[in-house]
Design an enzyme around this catalytic site. Sequence first.
Site, PDB file in Angstrom:
ATOM      1  N   ASP A   1       0.847  -1.188   0.000  1.00  0.00           N
ATOM      2  CA  ASP A   1       0.000   0.000   0.000  1.00  0.00           C
ATOM      3  C   ASP A   1       0.888   1.244   0.000  1.00  0.00           C
ATOM      4  O   ASP A   1       2.016   1.199   0.485  1.00  0.00           O
ATOM      5  CB  ASP A   1      -0.902   0.010   1.241  1.00  0.00           C
ATOM      6  CG  ASP A   1      -2.167   0.839   1.045  1.00  0.00           C
ATOM      7  OD1 ASP A   1      -3.249   0.237   0.913  1.00  0.00           O
ATOM      8  OD2 ASP A   1      -2.064   2.079   1.022  1.00  0.00           O
TER       9      ASP A   1
ATOM     10  N   ASP B   1       3.843   1.864  -4.471  1.00  0.00           N
ATOM     11  CA  ASP B   1       2.967   2.689  -5.298  1.00  0.00           C
ATOM     12  C   ASP B   1       2.816   1.974  -6.629  1.00  0.00           C
ATOM     13  O   ASP B   1       3.780   1.856  -7.396  1.00  0.00           O
ATOM     14  CB  ASP B   1       3.604   4.069  -5.492  1.00  0.00           C
ATOM     15  CG  ASP B   1       2.744   5.002  -6.331  1.00  0.00           C
ATOM     16  OD1 ASP B   1       1.741   4.542  -6.910  1.00  0.00           O
ATOM     17  OD2 ASP B   1       3.093   6.195  -6.428  1.00  0.00           O
ATOM     18  N   VAL B   2       1.617   1.479  -6.924  1.00  0.00           N
ATOM     19  CA  VAL B   2       1.426   0.673  -8.134  1.00  0.00           C
ATOM     20  C   VAL B   2       1.573   1.493  -9.410  1.00  0.00           C
ATOM     21  O   VAL B   2       1.640   0.927 -10.506  1.00  0.00           O
ATOM     22  CB  VAL B   2       0.063  -0.051  -8.129  1.00  0.00           C
ATOM     23  CG1 VAL B   2      -0.035  -1.012  -6.951  1.00  0.00           C
ATOM     24  CG2 VAL B   2      -1.092   0.937  -8.150  1.00  0.00           C
TER      25      VAL B   2
ATOM     26  N   ASN C   1      -5.703  -5.520  -5.996  1.00  0.00           N
ATOM     27  CA  ASN C   1      -6.879  -4.845  -5.461  1.00  0.00           C
ATOM     28  C   ASN C   1      -6.750  -3.324  -5.440  1.00  0.00           C
ATOM     29  O   ASN C   1      -7.769  -2.624  -5.389  1.00  0.00           O
ATOM     30  CB  ASN C   1      -7.136  -5.361  -4.036  1.00  0.00           C
ATOM     31  CG  ASN C   1      -8.245  -4.604  -3.350  1.00  0.00           C
ATOM     32  OD1 ASN C   1      -9.419  -4.774  -3.652  1.00  0.00           O
ATOM     33  ND2 ASN C   1      -7.878  -3.735  -2.414  1.00  0.00           N
TER      34      ASN C   1
ATOM     35  N   TYR D   1     -14.445   5.624 -14.365  1.00  0.00           N
ATOM     36  CA  TYR D   1     -14.264   4.465 -13.492  1.00  0.00           C
ATOM     37  C   TYR D   1     -14.725   3.188 -14.186  1.00  0.00           C
ATOM     38  O   TYR D   1     -14.037   2.161 -14.159  1.00  0.00           O
ATOM     39  CB  TYR D   1     -15.055   4.677 -12.199  1.00  0.00           C
ATOM     40  CG  TYR D   1     -14.898   3.557 -11.194  1.00  0.00           C
ATOM     41  CD1 TYR D   1     -13.713   3.392 -10.498  1.00  0.00           C
ATOM     42  CD2 TYR D   1     -15.945   2.672 -10.937  1.00  0.00           C
ATOM     43  CE1 TYR D   1     -13.555   2.375  -9.573  1.00  0.00           C
ATOM     44  CE2 TYR D   1     -15.803   1.653 -10.013  1.00  0.00           C
ATOM     45  CZ  TYR D   1     -14.605   1.503  -9.335  1.00  0.00           C
ATOM     46  OH  TYR D   1     -14.453   0.488  -8.421  1.00  0.00           O
TER      47      TYR D   1
ATOM     48  N   LYS E   1     -12.545  -0.260 -15.097  1.00  0.00           N
ATOM     49  CA  LYS E   1     -12.896  -1.582 -14.580  1.00  0.00           C
ATOM     50  C   LYS E   1     -13.310  -2.538 -15.697  1.00  0.00           C
ATOM     51  O   LYS E   1     -13.120  -3.762 -15.586  1.00  0.00           O
ATOM     52  CB  LYS E   1     -13.995  -1.454 -13.529  1.00  0.00           C
ATOM     53  CG  LYS E   1     -13.517  -0.791 -12.235  1.00  0.00           C
ATOM     54  CD  LYS E   1     -12.351  -1.556 -11.604  1.00  0.00           C
ATOM     55  CE  LYS E   1     -11.935  -0.979 -10.269  1.00  0.00           C
ATOM     56  NZ  LYS E   1     -10.841  -1.759  -9.637  1.00  0.00           N
TER      57      LYS E   1
ATOM     58  N   ALA F   1     -19.837  -1.468  -2.292  1.00  0.00           N
ATOM     59  CA  ALA F   1     -19.446  -2.077  -1.019  1.00  0.00           C
ATOM     60  C   ALA F   1     -19.368  -1.024   0.082  1.00  0.00           C
ATOM     61  O   ALA F   1     -19.115   0.157  -0.170  1.00  0.00           O
ATOM     62  CB  ALA F   1     -18.100  -2.781  -1.165  1.00  0.00           C
TER      63      ALA F   1
ATOM     64  N   THR G   1     -17.394   0.540   2.195  1.00  0.00           N
ATOM     65  CA  THR G   1     -15.968   0.768   2.390  1.00  0.00           C
ATOM     66  C   THR G   1     -15.724   2.235   2.748  1.00  0.00           C
ATOM     67  O   THR G   1     -16.611   3.079   2.587  1.00  0.00           O
ATOM     68  CB  THR G   1     -15.191   0.442   1.111  1.00  0.00           C
ATOM     69  OG1 THR G   1     -15.625   1.331   0.064  1.00  0.00           O
ATOM     70  CG2 THR G   1     -15.412  -1.004   0.685  1.00  0.00           C
TER      71      THR G   1
END
Length: 248
Positions: A36, A52-53, A79, A144, A148, A177, A179
């Site tokens: 993360d 950091d992706v 994720n 978004y 996805k 969700a 979250t």
Amino acid sequence: MEFEGLVAVVTGGASGIGAAIAARLAEGGASVAMLDRDPSGADERHLAVTADVSDDASVRAAIAAVVERFGRLDIVVNNAGIGAQGTIADNDDDEWHRVFDINVIGMARVTRAALPHLRESPAAAIVNTSSIAATAGLPQRALYSASKGAVLSLTRAMAADHLREGIRVNCVNPGTADTPWVARLLDSAPDPVAERAALNARQPHGRLVSAAEVADAVAYLASPRSGSTTGASLAVDGGMQNLRLRPA
């Protein structure tokens, strides 16, 4: 304890769905590394690695650290991701590039770094987090949804590429969700109570999806017991993708 002896990486694992996935895999016996940008909130049971992706060097260093610590890598859960609101006209080119860089190319970076180790695993599995936004047209979610949808297609392509290397690739498609990200969206709404009620009603079972429910689906897809499941997308959305109920 179907994950006993296996090592799993979960990106975006400090909170929300990622934290639930990390906990579920650990409960099944896996050694879990949580990647993360800010791992300060990670469960102490897991190896917390700053990554950091959107940065290839950061990703490669993180994967190397995991393998150095555990000696192997068997499961990758891609994720990490960010949200975006608005129609096609509401985000500029920089925002489109930013969201795709994290939500899609980020998965490619993590997987690319992990592949040499996954090829050596007897139970290699990759699970990507897609979304109901990939399979249903949602208002104010153009960017978004596009990202996805790309994750869904990428999952199938990856599954085809790596099946004969012994690596299964699947994705989970959560509905809305409960979250921290959704909580922030609700807090910013003019009427948070009404907005939550609308989100609940949008899903046929009448409530938000829990992070634990998504985590259980990921655990099924990642499990060595699911050896014949690859290239699949598993909806965890209270029936939103496929059901058309009459109004109550």
